[in-house]
Design a protein around this motif. Sequence first.
Motif, PDB file in Angstrom:
ATOM      1  N   SER A 239      12.603  -7.727  36.021  1.00  0.00           N
ATOM      2  CA  SER A 239      11.874  -6.322  36.023  1.00  0.00           C
ATOM      3  C   SER A 239      10.870  -6.453  34.165  1.00  0.00           C
ATOM      4  O   SER A 239      11.110  -7.555  33.613  1.00  0.00           O
ATOM      5  CB  SER A 239      12.741  -4.791  35.589  1.00  0.00           C
ATOM      6  OG  SER A 239      13.844  -5.676  34.183  1.00  0.00           O
TER       7      SER A 239
ATOM      8  N   ARG B 177      12.347   1.824  24.128  1.00  0.00           N
ATOM      9  CA  ARG B 177      11.558   0.632  25.399  1.00  0.00           C
ATOM     10  C   ARG B 177      11.893   1.623  26.429  1.00  0.00           C
ATOM     11  O   ARG B 177      12.703   2.343  27.167  1.00  0.00           O
ATOM     12  CB  ARG B 177      12.390  -0.268  25.493  1.00  0.00           C
ATOM     13  CG  ARG B 177      11.891  -1.694  26.087  1.00  0.00           C
ATOM     14  CD  ARG B 177      12.597  -2.664  25.714  1.00  0.00           C
ATOM     15  NE  ARG B 177      13.663  -2.417  25.071  1.00  0.00           N
ATOM     16  CZ  ARG B 177      14.071  -4.160  24.880  1.00  0.00           C
ATOM     17  NH1 ARG B 177      13.083  -5.292  24.440  1.00  0.00           N
ATOM     18  NH2 ARG B 177      15.444  -4.402  24.617  1.00  0.00           N
ATOM     19  N   GLU B 178      10.902   1.377  27.610  1.00  0.00           N
ATOM     20  CA  GLU B 178      11.323   2.297  28.765  1.00  0.00           C
ATOM     21  C   GLU B 178      10.496   0.856  29.459  1.00  0.00           C
ATOM     22  O   GLU B 178      10.248   0.134  29.557  1.00  0.00           O
ATOM     23  CB  GLU B 178       9.649   3.207  28.507  1.00  0.00           C
ATOM     24  CG  GLU B 178       8.387   2.677  28.900  1.00  0.00           C
ATOM     25  CD  GLU B 178       7.618   3.763  28.994  1.00  0.00           C
ATOM     26  OE1 GLU B 178       7.710   4.615  28.827  1.00  0.00           O
ATOM     27  OE2 GLU B 178       5.622   3.422  29.188  1.00  0.00           O
ATOM     28  N   LEU B 179      11.440   1.342  31.264  1.00  0.00           N
ATOM     29  CA  LEU B 179      10.963   0.664  32.266  1.00  0.00           C
ATOM     30  C   LEU B 179       9.502   0.620  33.187  1.00  0.00           C
ATOM     31  O   LEU B 179       9.359   2.148  33.166  1.00  0.00           O
ATOM     32  CB  LEU B 179      11.752   0.478  33.539  1.00  0.00           C
ATOM     33  CG  LEU B 179      12.039   0.302  35.172  1.00  0.00           C
ATOM     34  CD1 LEU B 179      12.679  -1.082  34.636  1.00  0.00           C
ATOM     35  CD2 LEU B 179      12.814   0.886  35.280  1.00  0.00           C
TER      36      LEU B 179
ATOM     37  N   HIS C 115       9.829  -4.430  30.974  1.00  0.00           N
ATOM     38  CA  HIS C 115       9.611  -3.167  29.895  1.00  0.00           C
ATOM     39  C   HIS C 115       8.731  -2.769  29.484  1.00  0.00           C
ATOM     40  O   HIS C 115       7.877  -4.078  28.997  1.00  0.00           O
ATOM     41  CB  HIS C 115      11.052  -2.788  29.658  1.00  0.00           C
ATOM     42  CG  HIS C 115      12.376  -2.676  30.340  1.00  0.00           C
ATOM     43  ND1 HIS C 115      12.727  -1.785  31.123  1.00  0.00           N
ATOM     44  CD2 HIS C 115      12.514  -4.685  31.486  1.00  0.00           C
ATOM     45  CE1 HIS C 115      13.745  -2.760  31.607  1.00  0.00           C
ATOM     46  NE2 HIS C 115      13.618  -3.684  32.575  1.00  0.00           N
TER      47      HIS C 115
END
Length: 115
Positions: free
Chosen positions: A35, A45-47, A37
């Motif tokens: 993934s 922190r975001e995906l 991020h």
Amino acid sequence: QVRLVESGGDLVQPGGSLRLSCAVSGIPFRLCNMSWHRRLPGKERELVATILNGGPTTYADSVKGRFTVSRDNAKNTVDLQMNSLKPEDTAVYYCKANWGTLAYWGQGTQVTVSS
């Protein structure tokens, strides 16, 4: 030793494109769910995007239609193609590998979108 090394971050104008790459070593890459991020300035922190070991992908709504995640199991790399970049995409981008219950992070690469 497990290593995830991101590259490709840069300064780009709005509307431009960048391709980030993450090279993975020390773990069986083909078995990992990967993934991307990002951490926007002053935020958590975001995906951004995921690509499972079998290939299915998912994207955050904010990047859907602009970003594309891909992997090369022969080269142990995962890429993030970013098109139509916006100033709000400015962030440090990280790749992450999930192997069973274990998780590994790269050190991050800076993307700045500004005119």
